[in-house]
Write a protein that holds these residues in place. Sequence first.
Motif, PDB file in Angstrom:
ATOM      1  N   ASP A  24       0.831  -1.205   0.000  1.00  0.00           N
ATOM      2  CA  ASP A  24       0.000   0.000   0.000  1.00  0.00           C
ATOM      3  C   ASP A  24       0.868   1.259   0.000  1.00  0.00           C
ATOM      4  O   ASP A  24       0.695   2.167   0.805  1.00  0.00           O
ATOM      5  CB  ASP A  24      -0.956  -0.014   1.196  1.00  0.00           C
ATOM      6  N   LEU A  25       1.857   1.247  -0.909  1.00  0.00           N
ATOM      7  CA  LEU A  25       2.778   2.374  -1.062  1.00  0.00           C
ATOM      8  C   LEU A  25       2.669   2.943  -2.462  1.00  0.00           C
ATOM      9  O   LEU A  25       2.197   2.274  -3.383  1.00  0.00           O
ATOM     10  CB  LEU A  25       4.227   1.908  -0.855  1.00  0.00           C
ATOM     11  N   ASP A  26       3.157   4.155  -2.620  1.00  0.00           N
ATOM     12  CA  ASP A  26       3.274   4.737  -3.946  1.00  0.00           C
ATOM     13  C   ASP A  26       4.385   3.988  -4.673  1.00  0.00           C
ATOM     14  O   ASP A  26       5.403   3.642  -4.073  1.00  0.00           O
ATOM     15  CB  ASP A  26       3.635   6.228  -3.820  1.00  0.00           C
ATOM     16  N   VAL A  27       4.191   3.742  -5.960  1.00  0.00           N
ATOM     17  CA  VAL A  27       5.162   2.988  -6.759  1.00  0.00           C
ATOM     18  C   VAL A  27       6.549   3.628  -6.682  1.00  0.00           C
ATOM     19  O   VAL A  27       7.558   2.925  -6.636  1.00  0.00           O
ATOM     20  CB  VAL A  27       4.682   2.879  -8.224  1.00  0.00           C
ATOM     21  N   ALA A  28       6.615   4.943  -6.614  1.00  0.00           N
ATOM     22  CA  ALA A  28       7.903   5.653  -6.573  1.00  0.00           C
ATOM     23  C   ALA A  28       8.702   5.320  -5.311  1.00  0.00           C
ATOM     24  O   ALA A  28       9.932   5.422  -5.311  1.00  0.00           O
ATOM     25  CB  ALA A  28       7.671   7.151  -6.665  1.00  0.00           C
ATOM     26  N   GLU A  29       8.029   4.907  -4.240  1.00  0.00           N
ATOM     27  CA  GLU A  29       8.731   4.570  -3.004  1.00  0.00           C
ATOM     28  C   GLU A  29       9.455   3.227  -3.100  1.00  0.00           C
ATOM     29  O   GLU A  29      10.390   2.970  -2.347  1.00  0.00           O
ATOM     30  CB  GLU A  29       7.749   4.519  -1.836  1.00  0.00           C
ATOM     31  N   VAL A  30       9.012   2.380  -4.012  1.00  0.00           N
ATOM     32  CA  VAL A  30       9.604   1.046  -4.163  1.00  0.00           C
ATOM     33  C   VAL A  30      10.736   1.138  -5.188  1.00  0.00           C
ATOM     34  O   VAL A  30      10.598   0.771  -6.345  1.00  0.00           O
ATOM     35  CB  VAL A  30       8.541  -0.001  -4.583  1.00  0.00           C
ATOM     36  N   THR A  31      11.865   1.673  -4.742  1.00  0.00           N
ATOM     37  CA  THR A  31      13.028   1.788  -5.625  1.00  0.00           C
ATOM     38  C   THR A  31      13.723   0.429  -5.704  1.00  0.00           C
ATOM     39  O   THR A  31      13.462  -0.456  -4.884  1.00  0.00           O
ATOM     40  CB  THR A  31      14.016   2.848  -5.097  1.00  0.00           C
ATOM     41  N   ASP A  32      14.613   0.276  -6.671  1.00  0.00           N
ATOM     42  CA  ASP A  32      15.315  -0.991  -6.849  1.00  0.00           C
ATOM     43  C   ASP A  32      16.048  -1.428  -5.595  1.00  0.00           C
ATOM     44  O   ASP A  32      16.085  -2.605  -5.270  1.00  0.00           O
ATOM     45  CB  ASP A  32      16.324  -0.899  -8.007  1.00  0.00           C
ATOM     46  N   ASP A  33      16.642  -0.483  -4.890  1.00  0.00           N
ATOM     47  CA  ASP A  33      17.511  -0.817  -3.765  1.00  0.00           C
ATOM     48  C   ASP A  33      16.901  -0.552  -2.391  1.00  0.00           C
ATOM     49  O   ASP A  33      17.569  -0.773  -1.384  1.00  0.00           O
ATOM     50  CB  ASP A  33      18.833  -0.060  -3.888  1.00  0.00           C
ATOM     51  N   ALA A  34      15.643  -0.078  -2.344  1.00  0.00           N
ATOM     52  CA  ALA A  34      15.013   0.162  -1.036  1.00  0.00           C
ATOM     53  C   ALA A  34      14.864  -1.172  -0.307  1.00  0.00           C
ATOM     54  O   ALA A  34      14.301  -2.119  -0.834  1.00  0.00           O
ATOM     55  CB  ALA A  34      13.651   0.825  -1.218  1.00  0.00           C
ATOM     56  N   HIS A  35      15.423  -1.243   0.893  1.00  0.00           N
ATOM     57  CA  HIS A  35      15.341  -2.472   1.688  1.00  0.00           C
ATOM     58  C   HIS A  35      13.922  -2.554   2.258  1.00  0.00           C
ATOM     59  O   HIS A  35      13.444  -1.616   2.889  1.00  0.00           O
ATOM     60  CB  HIS A  35      16.375  -2.438   2.820  1.00  0.00           C
ATOM     61  N   PHE A  36      13.258  -3.679   1.993  1.00  0.00           N
ATOM     62  CA  PHE A  36      11.861  -3.806   2.388  1.00  0.00           C
ATOM     63  C   PHE A  36      11.653  -3.552   3.878  1.00  0.00           C
ATOM     64  O   PHE A  36      10.757  -2.806   4.258  1.00  0.00           O
ATOM     65  CB  PHE A  36      11.300  -5.179   2.008  1.00  0.00           C
ATOM     66  N   MET A  37      12.463  -4.168   4.725  1.00  0.00           N
ATOM     67  CA  MET A  37      12.248  -4.021   6.168  1.00  0.00           C
ATOM     68  C   MET A  37      12.790  -2.698   6.707  1.00  0.00           C
ATOM     69  O   MET A  37      12.110  -2.003   7.449  1.00  0.00           O
ATOM     70  CB  MET A  37      12.847  -5.199   6.922  1.00  0.00           C
ATOM     71  N   ASP A  38      14.011  -2.345   6.317  1.00  0.00           N
ATOM     72  CA  ASP A  38      14.653  -1.151   6.869  1.00  0.00           C
ATOM     73  C   ASP A  38      14.074   0.147   6.303  1.00  0.00           C
ATOM     74  O   ASP A  38      13.877   1.110   7.045  1.00  0.00           O
ATOM     75  CB  ASP A  38      16.162  -1.177   6.609  1.00  0.00           C
ATOM     76  N   ASP A  39      13.830   0.175   4.994  1.00  0.00           N
ATOM     77  CA  ASP A  39      13.399   1.420   4.348  1.00  0.00           C
ATOM     78  C   ASP A  39      11.881   1.533   4.167  1.00  0.00           C
ATOM     79  O   ASP A  39      11.340   2.632   4.147  1.00  0.00           O
ATOM     80  CB  ASP A  39      14.068   1.562   2.974  1.00  0.00           C
ATOM     81  N   LEU A  40      11.211   0.390   4.004  1.00  0.00           N
ATOM     82  CA  LEU A  40       9.774   0.426   3.708  1.00  0.00           C
ATOM     83  C   LEU A  40       8.907  -0.119   4.845  1.00  0.00           C
ATOM     84  O   LEU A  40       7.704  -0.290   4.678  1.00  0.00           O
ATOM     85  CB  LEU A  40       9.494  -0.360   2.411  1.00  0.00           C
ATOM     86  N   ASP A  41       9.527  -0.411   5.981  1.00  0.00           N
ATOM     87  CA  ASP A  41       8.806  -0.870   7.178  1.00  0.00           C
ATOM     88  C   ASP A  41       7.960  -2.121   6.948  1.00  0.00           C
ATOM     89  O   ASP A  41       6.853  -2.238   7.472  1.00  0.00           O
ATOM     90  CB  ASP A  41       7.925   0.251   7.747  1.00  0.00           C
ATOM     91  N   VAL A  42       8.490  -3.057   6.178  1.00  0.00           N
ATOM     92  CA  VAL A  42       7.792  -4.316   5.933  1.00  0.00           C
ATOM     93  C   VAL A  42       7.954  -5.214   7.152  1.00  0.00           C
ATOM     94  O   VAL A  42       9.062  -5.404   7.645  1.00  0.00           O
ATOM     95  CB  VAL A  42       8.362  -5.014   4.667  1.00  0.00           C
ATOM     96  N   ASP A  43       6.841  -5.755   7.640  1.00  0.00           N
ATOM     97  CA  ASP A  43       6.920  -6.708   8.748  1.00  0.00           C
ATOM     98  C   ASP A  43       6.784  -8.125   8.184  1.00  0.00           C
ATOM     99  O   ASP A  43       6.614  -8.316   6.983  1.00  0.00           O
ATOM    100  CB  ASP A  43       5.870  -6.407   9.819  1.00  0.00           C
ATOM    101  N   SER A  44       6.847  -9.115   9.054  1.00  0.00           N
ATOM    102  CA  SER A  44       6.847 -10.501   8.585  1.00  0.00           C
ATOM    103  C   SER A  44       5.543 -10.879   7.885  1.00  0.00           C
ATOM    104  O   SER A  44       5.548 -11.660   6.932  1.00  0.00           O
ATOM    105  CB  SER A  44       7.125 -11.459   9.743  1.00  0.00           C
TER     106      SER A  44
END
Length: 88
Positions: A24-44
């Motif tokens: 549920d993020l803007d596509v621009a936030e999902v960069t090639d190198d954005a770390h899912f957990m550290d940068d995008l706050d992805v939980d398990s």
Amino acid sequence: MPESVTVPVLDKEQLRDLVADVLDLDVAEVTDDAHFMDDLDVDSLMALEITVRLEKEYGVRLAEAELASITSLQGTYRLLERKLGEEA
């Protein structure tokens, strides 16, 4: 005549859209190198949802050991590229 199996085409922008949709993020936030957990706050739970959607969308089965590769869009793309190459 043997039935041909269609291997899904791997497109990085479609993959980016899928991940952005799950998170549920803007596509621009999902960069090639954005770390899912550290940068995008992805939980398990979100990580599991990404895995389920990838398996469904691309018709692959991801082993538990391979899940460590799903930490960024680039890592996920490389994993899928390898898995789909094995299917071809």
